[in-house]
Design an enzyme around this catalytic site. Structure first.
Site, mmCIF file in Angstrom:
data_model
loop_
_atom_site.group_PDB
_atom_site.id
_atom_site.type_symbol
_atom_site.label_atom_id
_atom_site.label_comp_id
_atom_site.label_asym_id
_atom_site.label_seq_id
_atom_site.Cartn_x
_atom_site.Cartn_y
_atom_site.Cartn_z
ATOM 1 N N TYR A 152 2.742 10.101 -0.194
ATOM 2 C CA TYR A 152 3.622 9.554 1.006
ATOM 3 C C TYR A 152 5.279 9.687 0.600
ATOM 4 C CZ TYR A 152 -0.128 6.428 2.496
ATOM 5 O OH TYR A 152 -1.444 6.162 3.154
ATOM 6 N N TYR B 287 -5.867 0.530 8.005
ATOM 7 C CA TYR B 287 -4.740 1.039 8.203
ATOM 8 C C TYR B 287 -4.268 1.303 9.619
ATOM 9 C CZ TYR B 287 -6.714 5.961 8.067
ATOM 10 O OH TYR B 287 -7.310 7.172 8.471
ATOM 11 N N ASP C 205 0.985 -1.018 0.006
ATOM 12 C CA ASP C 205 0.083 -0.203 -0.067
ATOM 13 C C ASP C 205 0.948 1.290 -0.114
ATOM 14 O OD1 ASP C 205 -2.698 1.159 0.674
ATOM 15 O OD2 ASP C 205 -1.442 2.113 2.183
HETATM 16 N N1 NAP Z 1 -5.459 5.611 3.754
HETATM 17 C C1 NAP Z 1 -5.101 6.375 4.678
HETATM 18 O O1 NAP Z 1 -5.613 7.372 4.768
HETATM 19 C C2 NAP Z 1 -4.043 5.947 5.472
HETATM 20 C C3 NAP Z 1 -3.592 6.560 6.877
HETATM 21 C C4 NAP Z 1 -2.482 6.107 7.334
HETATM 22 C C5 NAP Z 1 -1.731 4.951 7.040
HETATM 23 N N2 NAP Z 1 -2.269 4.456 5.947
HETATM 24 C C6 NAP Z 1 -1.477 3.100 5.531
HETATM 25 O O2 NAP Z 1 -1.514 2.173 6.549
HETATM 26 C C7 NAP Z 1 -0.097 1.834 6.878
HETATM 27 C C8 NAP Z 1 0.268 1.488 8.254
HETATM 28 O O3 NAP Z 1 -0.138 2.567 9.042
HETATM 29 P P1 NAP Z 1 1.118 3.662 9.909
HETATM 30 O O4 NAP Z 1 2.139 3.496 9.045
HETATM 31 O O5 NAP Z 1 0.163 4.884 10.280
HETATM 32 O O6 NAP Z 1 1.335 2.844 11.045
HETATM 33 P P2 NAP Z 1 1.538 1.374 11.688
HETATM 34 O O7 NAP Z 1 1.523 0.205 10.868
HETATM 35 O O8 NAP Z 1 0.286 1.467 12.714
HETATM 36 O O9 NAP Z 1 2.618 1.427 12.627
HETATM 37 C C9 NAP Z 1 3.889 1.455 12.045
HETATM 38 C C10 NAP Z 1 4.980 1.553 13.051
HETATM 39 O O10 NAP Z 1 4.981 0.414 13.808
HETATM 40 C C11 NAP Z 1 6.445 -0.234 13.726
HETATM 41 N N3 NAP Z 1 6.268 -1.767 13.650
HETATM 42 C C12 NAP Z 1 5.780 -2.319 12.563
HETATM 43 N N4 NAP Z 1 5.668 -3.604 12.892
HETATM 44 C C13 NAP Z 1 5.983 -3.934 14.226
HETATM 45 C C14 NAP Z 1 6.317 -4.890 14.993
HETATM 46 N N5 NAP Z 1 5.688 -6.027 14.644
HETATM 47 N N6 NAP Z 1 6.592 -4.449 16.247
HETATM 48 C C15 NAP Z 1 7.085 -3.442 16.735
HETATM 49 N N7 NAP Z 1 6.795 -2.427 15.882
HETATM 50 C C16 NAP Z 1 6.504 -2.471 14.717
HETATM 51 C C17 NAP Z 1 7.010 0.622 12.590
HETATM 52 O O11 NAP Z 1 8.488 0.510 12.661
HETATM 53 P P3 NAP Z 1 9.617 0.216 11.746
HETATM 54 O O12 NAP Z 1 9.020 1.057 10.546
HETATM 55 O O13 NAP Z 1 10.790 0.837 12.328
HETATM 56 O O14 NAP Z 1 9.767 -1.114 11.449
HETATM 57 C C18 NAP Z 1 6.312 1.812 12.450
HETATM 58 O O15 NAP Z 1 7.110 2.559 13.330
HETATM 59 C C19 NAP Z 1 0.524 3.100 6.262
HETATM 60 O O16 NAP Z 1 1.993 2.760 6.172
HETATM 61 C C20 NAP Z 1 -0.120 3.323 5.106
HETATM 62 O O17 NAP Z 1 0.134 2.259 4.219
HETATM 63 C C21 NAP Z 1 -3.348 4.686 5.168
#
Ligand code: NAP
Length: 275
Positions: free
Chosen positions: A49, A186, A44
């Site tokens: 981004y 997400y 995604d």
């Molecule tokens: N459509 C929308 O409006 C929207 C909005 C927000 C997000 N999104 C999508 O959803 C995705 C995920 O959401 P997000 O980026 O907000 O945050 P998230 O996935 O909730 O959290 C990401 C964070 O968690 C850490 N992490 C990942 N796996 C882990 C694990 N197993 N143990 C401990 N920490 C872990 C990562 O660290 P590291 O990176 O250091 O590994 C990063 O700091 C986004 O990247 C994007 O693609 C979409």
């Protein structure tokens, strides 16, 4: 890895998120490639981004195009025929691909749903995208979408959903499930802006009992009904490994009931949470 079938697409039960990539580009590309070679096939991203599309494009070099399901998004301020085409061409160029598997309107704002859907259908006919969908749409937005011509071709809606944000369970999730519209969840750890969920003691206790981490409990909880596809972002291989392992973690009924007490399910309609 486990897979789900949605409208004849075989999708891994978790995907790879990519907001806020560009810390350590090399490590992030390694993490993406690790995920893809260990069963994840959904990625995604979005035009908004930062460098993420280019970083993903670099990671995808040399990987056969049919091995991954690539999602990108365009901003609502670009939801006009000319600007949408420019957005799509930009995403394709940065990602180094000829087509997207899924193209999402990032949020609704003032987008004209009739003209936006018509343009997305044209992209589909031209082979530039295989499916289209939306993001940050609540139930009424989805109802509105289904009233426009070809609106029922929507493949997915991507919304915030995690332990601390369960409003979608009240009506949106069952509504989408009934219509077989993919639900992409997400921020499974609520981590945008590094504002992580501070796991309640219950989550830590359950993690300890299963010999896993709180984040793995949060992912397994999202996967408990097999009707959502979480998109954790992970910029390091160890996190991707942990997230893949969480797919096989089965929470016990007693665990789910303790989590329900710590993070109660909604009992009435609440507006969709967004980040
Ligand atoms: N459509 C929308 O409006 C929207 C909005 C927000 C997000 N999104 C999508 O959803 C995705 C995920 O959401 P997000 O980026 O907000 O945050 P998230 O996935 O909730 O959290 C990401 C964070 O968690 C850490 N992490 C990942 N796996 C882990 C694990 N197993 N143990 C401990 N920490 C872990 C990562 O660290 P590291 O990176 O250091 O590994 C990063 O700091 C986004 O990247 C994007 O693609 C979409």
């Amino acid at each position: 890895m486990q897979f789900i079938n949605i409208q004849n697409e075989r999708l891994s039960t978790i995907g790879i998120g990519s907001a806020a990539l560009s810390g350590d580009r090399h490590a992030e590309q390694e993490a993406i490639r690790y995920g893809l070679s260990n069963g994840i096939n959904v990625i995604d991203t979005a035009e908004s981004y930062g460098d993420s599309e280019a970083i993903i494009g670099g990671a995808l070099k040399g990987i056969p195009r049919d091995q991954y399901f690539l999602i990108s998004k365009f901003l609502p301020q670009h939801a006009t025929p000319d600007l949408m085409r420019r957005s799509l061409e930009g995403s394709l160029r940065r990602l180094g691909v000829d087509y997207l598997d899924l193209y999402l309107l990032h949020w609704r704002e003032n987008a004209n749903l009739i003209t936006t859907v018509a343009e997305l259908e044209k992209f589909k006919q031209a082979g530039l995208i295989r499916h289209w969908g939306v993001s940050n749409f609540d139930t009424q937005d989805m109802e509105d979408l289904l009233t426009v011509p070809d609106g029922d071709h929507v493949f997915a809606n991507e919304d915030l959903y995690n332990l601390t944000s369960r409003g979608v369970e009240y009506d949106l999730l069952p509504w989408q499930q009934e219509r077989q519209i993919c639900f992409l969840s997400y921020s499974p750890f609520h981590a945008v802006g590094w504002n992580f969920i501070k796991p309640a003691t219950t989550v830590k206790e359950i993690a300890h009992e299963h010999g896993v981490t709180p984040q793995q409990v949060m992912l397994a909880w999202l996967l408990r009904n097999h009707n959502v596809l979480p998109l954790p972002k992970a910029g390091q291989i160890s996190h991707v490994q942990a997230n893949i392992a969480a797919v096989d973690l089965v929470l016990l009924p007693a665990d789910l009931s303790r989590l329900n007490t710590a993070y109660p399910a909604p009992t009435h309609k609440v507006p969709l949470d967004k980040i």
